[in-house]
Design a protein around this motif. Sequence first.
Motif, short mmCIF file in Angstrom:
data_model
loop_
_atom_site.label_atom_id
_atom_site.label_comp_id
_atom_site.label_asym_id
_atom_site.label_seq_id
_atom_site.Cartn_x
_atom_site.Cartn_y
_atom_site.Cartn_z
N ALA A 42 0.62 -1.02 -0.04
CA ALA A 42 -0.15 0.01 0.48
C ALA A 42 1.40 1.43 -0.08
CB ALA A 42 -0.80 -0.42 0.87
N THR A 43 2.09 1.10 0.91
CA THR A 43 3.17 2.68 1.29
C THR A 43 4.27 2.07 1.42
OG1 THR A 43 0.99 4.02 1.80
CG2 THR A 43 3.33 4.53 2.69
N LEU A 44 4.83 2.94 0.08
CA LEU A 44 6.19 2.71 0.57
C LEU A 44 7.20 3.83 -0.09
CD1 LEU A 44 8.84 0.92 1.91
CD2 LEU A 44 8.78 -0.06 -0.49
N GLY A 45 7.19 4.75 0.61
CA GLY A 45 7.67 6.07 0.12
C GLY A 45 8.93 5.75 0.79
N VAL A 46 10.41 6.58 0.33
CA VAL A 46 11.35 7.17 0.43
C VAL A 46 12.40 8.42 0.55
CG1 VAL A 46 13.74 6.44 1.03
CG2 VAL A 46 11.92 4.41 0.54
N GLY A 47 12.38 9.02 1.18
CA GLY A 47 12.57 10.52 0.22
C GLY A 47 14.04 10.94 1.13
N ILE A 48 15.50 11.97 -0.21
CA ILE A 48 16.19 12.52 0.82
C ILE A 48 15.90 13.22 0.10
CG2 ILE A 48 17.06 11.66 -1.87
CD1 ILE A 48 19.67 11.39 -0.27
N ALA A 49 16.64 14.03 1.87
CA ALA A 49 17.12 15.70 1.45
C ALA A 49 18.67 15.93 1.88
CB ALA A 49 15.73 16.57 2.12
N LYS A 50 19.41 17.90 1.53
CA LYS A 50 20.00 18.49 1.97
C LYS A 50 19.78 19.11 3.01
CE LYS A 50 21.28 21.04 -1.59
NZ LYS A 50 22.69 21.49 -2.52
N LEU A 51 20.74 19.55 4.21
CA LEU A 51 20.96 20.84 4.48
C LEU A 51 20.97 21.57 4.10
CD1 LEU A 51 18.92 21.73 7.45
CD2 LEU A 51 21.10 20.89 8.59
N GLY A 52 20.64 22.85 3.80
CA GLY A 52 21.20 24.25 2.47
C GLY A 52 20.85 25.49 3.12
N GLN A 53 21.05 26.18 2.02
CA GLN A 53 20.87 27.52 2.76
C GLN A 53 18.98 27.54 1.94
OE1 GLN A 53 22.32 30.41 4.38
NE2 GLN A 53 23.76 28.70 4.38
N PRO A 54 18.02 28.37 2.68
CA PRO A 54 16.69 28.37 2.35
C PRO A 54 16.37 29.04 0.84
CG PRO A 54 16.97 29.31 4.26
CD PRO A 54 18.92 29.23 3.89
N GLN A 55 15.91 28.00 -0.23
CA GLN A 55 15.51 27.88 -0.97
C GLN A 55 14.25 29.23 -1.88
OE1 GLN A 55 17.65 26.87 -3.89
NE2 GLN A 55 19.25 26.94 -1.97
N PRO A 56 14.07 29.61 -2.72
CA PRO A 56 12.86 30.71 -2.65
C PRO A 56 12.00 30.58 -3.45
CG PRO A 56 14.59 31.29 -4.98
CD PRO A 56 15.20 30.21 -3.50
N LEU A 57 10.12 30.60 -3.37
CA LEU A 57 8.99 30.37 -4.35
C LEU A 57 9.96 30.79 -5.81
CD1 LEU A 57 6.27 31.18 -1.34
CD2 LEU A 57 7.17 29.06 -2.91
N LEU A 58 8.90 29.58 -6.44
CA LEU A 58 9.29 29.96 -7.87
C LEU A 58 9.04 31.45 -7.90
CD1 LEU A 58 10.36 28.91 -9.95
CD2 LEU A 58 8.54 27.79 -11.19
N PRO A 59 7.75 32.57 -8.07
CA PRO A 59 7.32 33.35 -8.43
C PRO A 59 8.29 34.26 -7.64
CG PRO A 59 5.62 32.00 -7.70
CD PRO A 59 6.48 31.31 -7.27
N ALA A 71 -0.44 29.65 -9.73
CA ALA A 71 1.08 30.38 -10.36
C ALA A 71 1.88 28.84 -9.89
CB ALA A 71 2.21 31.30 -9.81
N THR A 72 2.19 28.44 -11.33
CA THR A 72 3.28 27.59 -11.05
C THR A 72 4.04 27.12 -9.85
OG1 THR A 72 3.60 26.95 -13.81
CG2 THR A 72 4.84 25.64 -12.85
N GLU A 73 4.76 25.88 -9.30
CA GLU A 73 5.45 26.00 -7.76
C GLU A 73 5.96 25.07 -7.93
OE1 GLU A 73 5.58 28.45 -5.80
OE2 GLU A 73 2.92 29.59 -5.78
N TRP A 74 7.15 25.20 -8.01
CA TRP A 74 7.93 23.98 -7.26
C TRP A 74 7.38 23.13 -5.82
CZ3 TRP A 74 12.88 27.69 -6.99
CH2 TRP A 74 12.92 27.38 -8.79
N GLN A 75 7.37 22.06 -5.83
CA GLN A 75 7.19 21.31 -4.76
C GLN A 75 8.35 20.14 -4.45
OE1 GLN A 75 2.65 19.86 -5.43
NE2 GLN A 75 2.54 21.83 -4.65
N ALA A 76 8.87 20.17 -3.29
CA ALA A 76 9.28 18.83 -2.96
C ALA A 76 8.86 17.51 -2.70
CB ALA A 76 10.01 19.18 -1.49
N SER A 77 9.82 16.84 -2.91
CA SER A 77 9.01 15.68 -3.14
C SER A 77 9.39 14.15 -2.32
CB SER A 77 7.54 15.06 -4.54
OG SER A 77 7.21 13.87 -3.88
#
Length: 805
Positions: free
Chosen positions: A92-109, A148-154
């Motif tokens: 039913a559910t198996l999800g894996v994510g990976i992220a790094k710690l870095g400087q804040p990124q802006p919203l696309l707009p 507006a079109t946006e980025w989304q982390a996943s």
Amino acid sequence: MKTKPHILWLALLSLNFGILAGCSDDNDNDNNPVDPTPPVSDVGVDISEATTLSAQIEAVNIDDKTQASVDFYLSNANGVAVIGLDKLDSIATLGVGIAKLGQPQPLLPNKDAVADYNTKDQMAEGKEWISYINNEVAPGSGAGTKAATEWQASIETSCKLDCIENLGSGHYRYTFSKALNGYSQFEGLDTSYDANATTRIYLELLPSSDSDVTKKLINITYDFVPATGAVAKADEGRQLIDPQQSCYRCHTADLGDTEHRLLMHGGKRFNFEGCVMCHTTYSGDPETGNPIDMATLVHKIHQADYKIVGHGGSMHDYSGVNYPGEIADCQSCHISDAATQAAQYYIPGNNSCLSCHKDKISQAPNTWNGTAASLFHDRELFPNAWANSCAGCHPDSNNPKGASLIHDQLLQTRSSIKDLYGMSLSAVTLDTDSLTAAIDFNKLNTFPAQNNAIKALWLVVNGKPDELTRPANNGQHKLWDISKDSSATRGMLPSDQVSLSMDGSKLTATISDVNTADFGTPAAAVVKAKMIVCANHNTMTAVNCDSDEADTQVEVMSANALDLTGANASRAIVADESKCQACHDSEMQQRIVDAHTLAGSAATNANFAPGNDKCGSCHNPVSATALTDGSCNSCHNNDTVAYMGADIYHTAGADHIKSFRTANNTLNYREMVHSLHAGTRTVKGMGAPRDETTYPQSAANCQACHDAGQLDFAGLKKENSQLVATVGATADGQVTELSPTVATCAGCHSKVADWAGHAREFGGVVEDNASAGRIYKAGDETCYYCHAEGQAYGVIKLHKEASQK
């Protein structure tokens, strides 16, 4: 890179190698070479038979092509390996994510504006999680004017079993479907691989859609540094809050509570440190244009100022949320030292700053580019911050708290005032015609009347509210302002009724013309002192109440309570004050002022003046000294609705009971609190609109408010019945009688007719027509035999079972 190998696994592998070596035939080595990779050996309980699941991430490997794999150990609650995950037909559910710690990124707009600001200002910035897996999402159904079109982390959720490899005996490897640099890359969003950055892995797992989420849902995170292969140290990560101390002080951590649990995204995610990997600074809702980073989401939801369309085009509108605490008190959630990076909330962020300053955004000039930098660099909009130069927002060595120095000013003001004006009661004496009380101040040694920062100093007496025969006029609740000298005017009190003397730091007040019968049982009374001090939250000091600088008032309670015999007050406490404060915070008293002040004009001020026995003793907010010490239910008692609408002397009478004051709208404190938190209350109250309570827990969770031993029904057995309006009443005076336990239950279980028969079998009274007066005799109910705490059908046990259905 390998870390934390599981001992059982190593032992089994060693055993396998030993068996292979012992059974080998040297003469056949050339013709039958041994496969250097031993066969997988599965020892453990099959996943189809496991009743509980737990997981531990043991190793992460990222090769030189940025291909990442995660090794994890799957077990049951007892640590026994769980096998067969890779052999399931589907999962039913198996999800894996990976992220790094870095400087804040802006919203696309806003990426260009924020990027331009970041190149100019290199002052302290907090780091944020940046996912290696991201999408660019265009607005869909439900799009609004700011779409507006946006980025989304996943995270990766579609690969599931195709990415799973069985390593044996409960050990599995998940290999991401793509190399980290193979996921979508977007200009202006820095998702380049950084081996030196603290990196977080998130794993979520639920075998089947009908699996018990309380026992089998897995949400875990793992922080490490790829370059060294080491588990990240505490100071290398980012944990700003402890959910147990912050979120779950109001919300429930019980995943079995299907109505109130914080289980998101289709019932599969609850781990806060996993949530922040996708709810990042650069993630936005394309349909509304609103940021969905965790700071904005949490801040604005608790301000009832948040809407997002979300997955599937469904609108989520949080405008009905009522946060019961002080929203400006950052440390309600950002509790000092509760988490490793708790102090990082001092560091300003684009979205977090904008999420609260809605009033300033409305004043922004037309040239505002939508960023926090552009808004907060306007010195006219933020003069207090700019008074501290750059450190008014950005922490530095001179001001390590940055903008939080201002955010915490109200809290610090209250704390310093309470320390300076702290006091305790050292003596109380009740004679036939006078009451004397001595108050010892911790630091104050001047006569209160000479201190213009003291607005009032109340001596508050709360008699026992559940006396079967109470004093006339509900008179067991009284208060006097003893801050002024004897010549001061006290509303309708004679100027010579109170005499005061000061000896060092001890203030003695003697109140004459007191009728001892007014208070009921002297040993059952509670006497407290309560001071109102004027202050300025910018300077965090006490100030003259008549000055323009007096922008806040601080309530200071005596550290103790005595009864009217001078002994320590011993009234039974039936709810935990600290649990009330967990949601409402310690300043709840100050926020109920408007709800209780009936003095709306100069003409009515005389009648409702504090200390005026006619009205002011009850109808003045300064009379409450705590939520659970009896001061509230001194007025909010069994007969309160009978007083409503009576003459000025409050001669009780059933004919005065308003037609809308039914069982779930009574004003008895216990039932009032229950009905408010259960959402069963049906009127707005007092002629003014009142928002519905959004209680974040199950109303059936008794232990959210009550400690062990507080629900023994000892007090209920001795109380009088309640007279309330009959359901469907069309005129005042149409009343129903409810025995005390029945009335208590009716606060939530408002359809009394459905269970009245059961109550009557055990001495309860539900008399639909009580116009002839009460028929219940105190003590006749025997409900406590079965339903008291600890009994076979105790309220805690029954309610817990009900909340899990």
